[in-house]
Design an enzyme around this catalytic site. Structure first.
Site, mmCIF file in Angstrom:
data_model
loop_
_atom_site.group_PDB
_atom_site.id
_atom_site.type_symbol
_atom_site.label_atom_id
_atom_site.label_comp_id
_atom_site.label_asym_id
_atom_site.label_seq_id
_atom_site.Cartn_x
_atom_site.Cartn_y
_atom_site.Cartn_z
ATOM 1 N N ARG A 86 0.819 -1.218 0.000
ATOM 2 C CA ARG A 86 0.000 0.000 0.000
ATOM 3 C C ARG A 86 0.851 1.266 0.000
ATOM 4 O O ARG A 86 0.373 2.331 -0.348
ATOM 5 C CB ARG A 86 -0.989 -0.028 1.175
ATOM 6 C CG ARG A 86 -2.189 -0.923 0.856
ATOM 7 C CD ARG A 86 -3.146 -1.051 2.007
ATOM 8 N NE ARG A 86 -2.609 -1.907 3.044
ATOM 9 C CZ ARG A 86 -3.211 -2.139 4.202
ATOM 10 N NH1 ARG A 86 -4.362 -1.566 4.465
ATOM 11 N NH2 ARG A 86 -2.660 -2.931 5.096
ATOM 12 N N GLN A 87 2.123 1.139 0.379
ATOM 13 C CA GLN A 87 3.041 2.288 0.232
ATOM 14 C C GLN A 87 3.716 2.094 -1.127
ATOM 15 O O GLN A 87 4.857 1.645 -1.229
ATOM 16 C CB GLN A 87 4.055 2.301 1.385
ATOM 17 C CG GLN A 87 5.041 3.465 1.330
ATOM 18 C CD GLN A 87 4.442 4.803 1.754
ATOM 19 O OE1 GLN A 87 3.449 4.859 2.480
ATOM 20 N NE2 GLN A 87 5.015 5.901 1.300
ATOM 21 N N LYS A 177 -19.552 8.891 -3.838
ATOM 22 C CA LYS A 177 -19.687 10.029 -2.906
ATOM 23 C C LYS A 177 -20.234 11.202 -3.689
ATOM 24 O O LYS A 177 -19.663 11.561 -4.717
ATOM 25 C CB LYS A 177 -18.313 10.415 -2.363
ATOM 26 C CG LYS A 177 -17.971 9.762 -1.080
ATOM 27 C CD LYS A 177 -16.709 10.375 -0.488
ATOM 28 C CE LYS A 177 -16.172 9.398 0.549
ATOM 29 N NZ LYS A 177 -14.769 9.475 0.751
#
Ligand code: R5P
Length: 277
Positions: A86-87, A177
């Protein structure tokens, strides 16, 4: 050829060995009183397939020690869950690109690398010898023929969820969203109504559970379940999910957890066979 089961993937390694009809090597792991780790692998030369997910920094050190113990072998590294992925970029100046460092380390030892659903294309791009296995179809198979709707928590994961939903033969959508005004954001499925339906939120990783809990809160469904490939389940995540009303959580065995109801062993064994044919 021998399979070497690392500390984090003993069950999956055995399942892969059974699928391939080959034996597990004898491996010993221990921790010294000062915290340092130790590895010994006996009775192995030629081809070795290490199976070790990276769910912690200890897993990574054990993997490195396994590589060293197997220095006389041609090593295939099966890393079912590739931690540190994820990094995958520098978000702030001066940061390490963790997955790049991990990729460099692994590929300096391994002849080939097999992993399951890396977190992103960017993460995968740091590997040169990577064969990536897709477990979304297995999640779909698990739900085949069931009256459900699969929901992706965001647009970014929609493509993954589409693959699972097509295998399951169910409808799918993602949560969008919408900004109502400066202070209010509304989150809802982009096009489907899930009212009164059995919803399965599908993601690649459940880590703290926060993403699923937030998604479950806003769905007006009859029940909400969660399915993922990699059940990281950090910080009491299962507790959080069940308390938030998620009725069932299932995952694959890339990380071996109580919720690992789906095995990627066959997929990985087929990939290993293909690599050696
Ligand atoms: C995010 O990009 C991933 O696909 C997952 O949604 C995320 O890693 C889940 O993390 P958590 O369970 O901590 O919300």
């Amino acid at each position: 050829m021998r399979i070497v089961a690392g500390t984090s993937s003993p069950l999956l390694a055995k399942r892969i060995a059974d699928e391939l009809g080959i034996k597990l090597a004898k491996a010993t792991f221990k921790r010294f009183p000062d915290g340092e780790l130790y590895v010994r692998v006996e009775d192995i030369d030629g081809e070795a397939v290490i199976v070790q997910s990276i769910t912690s920094s200890d897993d990574l050190v054990y993997l490195m020690l396994l590589f060293d113990a197997l220095e006389s072998c041609n090593v295939t590294a099966v890393i079912p869950y590739m931690g540190y992925a994820r990094q995958d970029k520098r978000f702030f100046d001066g940061e390490a690109i963790s997955i790049r460092a991990v990729a460099r380390l692994i590929e300096s030892y391994a002849e080939r690398v097999i992993s399951v659903n890396l977190h992103s294309r960017e993460a995968a791009s740091y590997f040169k010898k990577l064969e990536e296995v897709d477990a979304m179809g297995l999640i779909g198979e698990h739900y085949k023929g069931q009256d459900i709707v699969m929901i992706s928590p965001d647009l970014g994961s929609l493509e993954r969820v589409r693959r699972a939903a097509e295998e399951a033969g169910c409808e799918y959508d993602y949560l969008e969203k919408r900004r109502i005004d400066a202070e209010h954001v509304e989150v809802s499925p982009k096009s489907l109504s899930v009212e009164g339906k059995r919803v399965v939120i599908v993601d690649d990783i459940i880590s703290t559970g926060g993403t699923i809990v937030e998604a479950a809160k806003i769905l007006n469904a009859s029940s909400v379940e969660a399915a993922c490939v990699h059940a990281v389940l950090a910080s009491n995540a299962l507790n959080k999910l069940y308390s938030a009303g998620v009725s069932r959580v299932i995952a694959t065995d890339t990380i071996e957890r109580a919720v690992s109801r789906i095995s990627v062993a066959k997929l990985i064994a087929e990939t290993v066979k293909r690599e050696f044919s």
